[in-house]
Design a protein around this motif. Structure first.
Motif, PDB file in Angstrom:
ATOM      1  N   PRO A 229      33.496  31.165  47.242  1.00  0.00           N
ATOM      2  CA  PRO A 229      34.876  31.530  47.608  1.00  0.00           C
ATOM      3  C   PRO A 229      35.927  30.599  47.020  1.00  0.00           C
ATOM      4  O   PRO A 229      37.053  31.023  46.757  1.00  0.00           O
ATOM      5  N   ASN A 230      35.585  29.340  46.817  1.00  0.00           N
ATOM      6  CA  ASN A 230      36.548  28.384  46.271  1.00  0.00           C
ATOM      7  C   ASN A 230      36.533  28.362  44.743  1.00  0.00           C
ATOM      8  O   ASN A 230      37.567  28.120  44.110  1.00  0.00           O
ATOM      9  N   ALA A 231      35.385  28.605  44.153  1.00  0.00           N
ATOM     10  CA  ALA A 231      35.267  28.535  42.693  1.00  0.00           C
ATOM     11  C   ALA A 231      35.810  29.774  42.004  1.00  0.00           C
ATOM     12  O   ALA A 231      36.191  29.720  40.831  1.00  0.00           O
ATOM     13  N   VAL A 232      35.850  30.905  42.714  1.00  0.00           N
ATOM     14  CA  VAL A 232      36.203  32.167  42.063  1.00  0.00           C
ATOM     15  C   VAL A 232      37.715  32.355  41.948  1.00  0.00           C
ATOM     16  O   VAL A 232      38.175  33.202  41.175  1.00  0.00           O
ATOM     17  N   THR A 233      38.512  31.566  42.671  1.00  0.00           N
ATOM     18  CA  THR A 233      39.966  31.753  42.666  1.00  0.00           C
ATOM     19  C   THR A 233      40.583  31.678  41.271  1.00  0.00           C
ATOM     20  O   THR A 233      41.333  32.572  40.877  1.00  0.00           O
ATOM     21  N   PRO A 234      40.294  30.643  40.467  1.00  0.00           N
ATOM     22  CA  PRO A 234      40.872  30.609  39.111  1.00  0.00           C
ATOM     23  C   PRO A 234      40.419  31.784  38.249  1.00  0.00           C
ATOM     24  O   PRO A 234      41.169  32.240  37.384  1.00  0.00           O
ATOM     25  N   ALA A 235      39.202  32.265  38.482  1.00  0.00           N
ATOM     26  CA  ALA A 235      38.712  33.408  37.713  1.00  0.00           C
ATOM     27  C   ALA A 235      39.506  34.670  38.039  1.00  0.00           C
ATOM     28  O   ALA A 235      39.778  35.493  37.155  1.00  0.00           O
ATOM     29  N   LEU A 236      39.891  34.841  39.301  1.00  0.00           N
ATOM     30  CA  LEU A 236      40.701  35.997  39.693  1.00  0.00           C
ATOM     31  C   LEU A 236      42.065  35.961  39.016  1.00  0.00           C
ATOM     32  O   LEU A 236      42.569  36.986  38.547  1.00  0.00           O
ATOM     33  N   VAL A 237      42.668  34.788  38.985  1.00  0.00           N
ATOM     34  CA  VAL A 237      43.976  34.647  38.337  1.00  0.00           C
ATOM     35  C   VAL A 237      43.847  34.932  36.840  1.00  0.00           C
ATOM     36  O   VAL A 237      44.669  35.645  36.251  1.00  0.00           O
ATOM     37  N   TYR A 238      42.807  34.380  36.220  1.00  0.00           N
ATOM     38  CA  TYR A 238      42.580  34.607  34.792  1.00  0.00           C
ATOM     39  C   TYR A 238      42.331  36.087  34.502  1.00  0.00           C
ATOM     40  O   TYR A 238      42.734  36.599  33.452  1.00  0.00           O
ATOM     41  N   ALA A 239      41.682  36.789  35.441  1.00  0.00           N
ATOM     42  CA  ALA A 239      41.361  38.205  35.235  1.00  0.00           C
ATOM     43  C   ALA A 239      42.613  39.043  35.050  1.00  0.00           C
ATOM     44  O   ALA A 239      42.612  40.032  34.303  1.00  0.00           O
ATOM     45  N   MET A 240      43.708  38.676  35.740  1.00  0.00           N
ATOM     46  CA  MET A 240      44.939  39.449  35.611  1.00  0.00           C
ATOM     47  C   MET A 240      45.488  39.376  34.182  1.00  0.00           C
ATOM     48  O   MET A 240      45.918  40.384  33.619  1.00  0.00           O
ATOM     49  N   SER A 241      45.485  38.190  33.599  1.00  0.00           N
ATOM     50  CA  SER A 241      45.936  38.078  32.210  1.00  0.00           C
ATOM     51  C   SER A 241      44.928  38.711  31.262  1.00  0.00           C
ATOM     52  O   SER A 241      45.296  39.250  30.205  1.00  0.00           O
TER      53      SER A 241
ATOM     54  N   LEU B   5      49.360  35.723  42.156  1.00  0.00           N
ATOM     55  CA  LEU B   5      48.081  35.245  42.685  1.00  0.00           C
ATOM     56  C   LEU B   5      47.935  33.736  42.534  1.00  0.00           C
ATOM     57  O   LEU B   5      47.435  33.054  43.441  1.00  0.00           O
ATOM     58  N   SER B   6      48.366  33.211  41.386  1.00  0.00           N
ATOM     59  CA  SER B   6      48.241  31.773  41.158  1.00  0.00           C
ATOM     60  C   SER B   6      49.059  30.977  42.169  1.00  0.00           C
ATOM     61  O   SER B   6      48.656  29.899  42.598  1.00  0.00           O
TER      62      SER B   6
END
Length: 255
Positions: free
Chosen positions: A170-182, A247-248
């Motif tokens: 849950p903590n490691a996936v946050t930056p990946a979610l933000v990156y996914a939008m771009s 999201l970021s």
């Protein structure tokens, strides 16, 4: 902007009475008007309807080509960062091999070998896109694995799978979610570019890249054939960029 796009796409039959595939040569290349908001193309098809119908293709492809690789890359990065050692070394060497090839070159090569189709687009983007997520999640996992609460789970002898999925993921996936939008923005542009070169979705599908290809010979006589599909690509790009920025901010740890 994203909600408006999704709503108008879902409600296309209510917004437009025209069939995006129906030919009407008597109405060919009409300028924007009350009956045809974005004008018509060289076959008399309503461009407004085709742009809305094209959103279904581009958004579906973008979502599949981003979030499926994101899932795979997240799992690879999670395992590599958490277990380290030879597991990390083996998985990261694999990512290095794929990372060595330029993105567009590798996608073009895969689609060129497999053939131009929507299914092969999925394969090509999956092969290439998971690398970025694996690297992002691996880096976050390495940092999180050193934190005190993770050390506490080891002292309490929690199972590794439980720690990995309930406390690290849950903590490691946050930056990946933000990156996914771009990444969605880049994928929409890449799909349109591939369709432009004849390697993406094939005509008569109203994909935005195809709409621009079909308009090239008529840019002087009917510029609306190019302008509105191009504007749709810019619109959805801005929408996902703003979602990623939001999201970021929303997911940023409060200090």
């Amino acid at each position: 902007m994203l909600a408006l796009t999704l709503a108008t796409t879902a409600l296309t039959p209510w917004f437009s009475p025209w069939d995006p595939y129906a030919l009407d040569f008597g109405a060919a290349m009409q300028a924007p008007s009350a009956s045809h908001w974005f004008g018509t193309d060289n076959f008399g098809r309503d461009i407004f309807t085709r742009v809305l119908a094209g959103a279904v293709f581009d958004l579906r492809i973008a979502v599949v080509c981003v979030f499926v690789p994101m899932l795979a890359g997240t799992m690879v990065g999670l395992v590599a960062g958490f277990f380290g050692g030879w597991v990390d070394a083996a998985l990261m060497r694999l990512t290095d091999v794929v990372w060595a090839f330029p993105f567009y070159v590798l996608v073009l090569a895969i689609v060129g070998v497999l053939g131009a189709s929507e299914a092969n687009l999925y394969i090509a983007f999956f092969v290439v896109n998971w690398i970025g997520y694996a690297r992002i999640v691996r880096g976050e996992t390495i940092l999180i694995a050193r934190l005190e609460y993770i050390e506490a789970t080891r002292v309490l002898r929690f199972g590794k799978l439980r720690v990995l999925l309930r406390h690290v993921l849950p903590n490691a996936v946050t930056p990946a979610l933000v990156y996914a939008m771009s990444d969605v923005v880049l994928t929409v542009q890449a799909v349109a570019a591939l369709s432009f070169f004849g390697l993406g979705v094939q005509p008569p599908a109203p994909e935005w890249g195809i709409l621009i290809v079909e308009s090239i010979d008529y840019m002087r006589e009917a510029p609306w054939m190019t302008v509105f599909p191009g504007f749709a690509i810019v619109w959805i790009g801005i929408a996902f960029s703003l979602v990623g920025e939001g999201l970021s901010v929303a997911l940023k740890p409060k200090g």
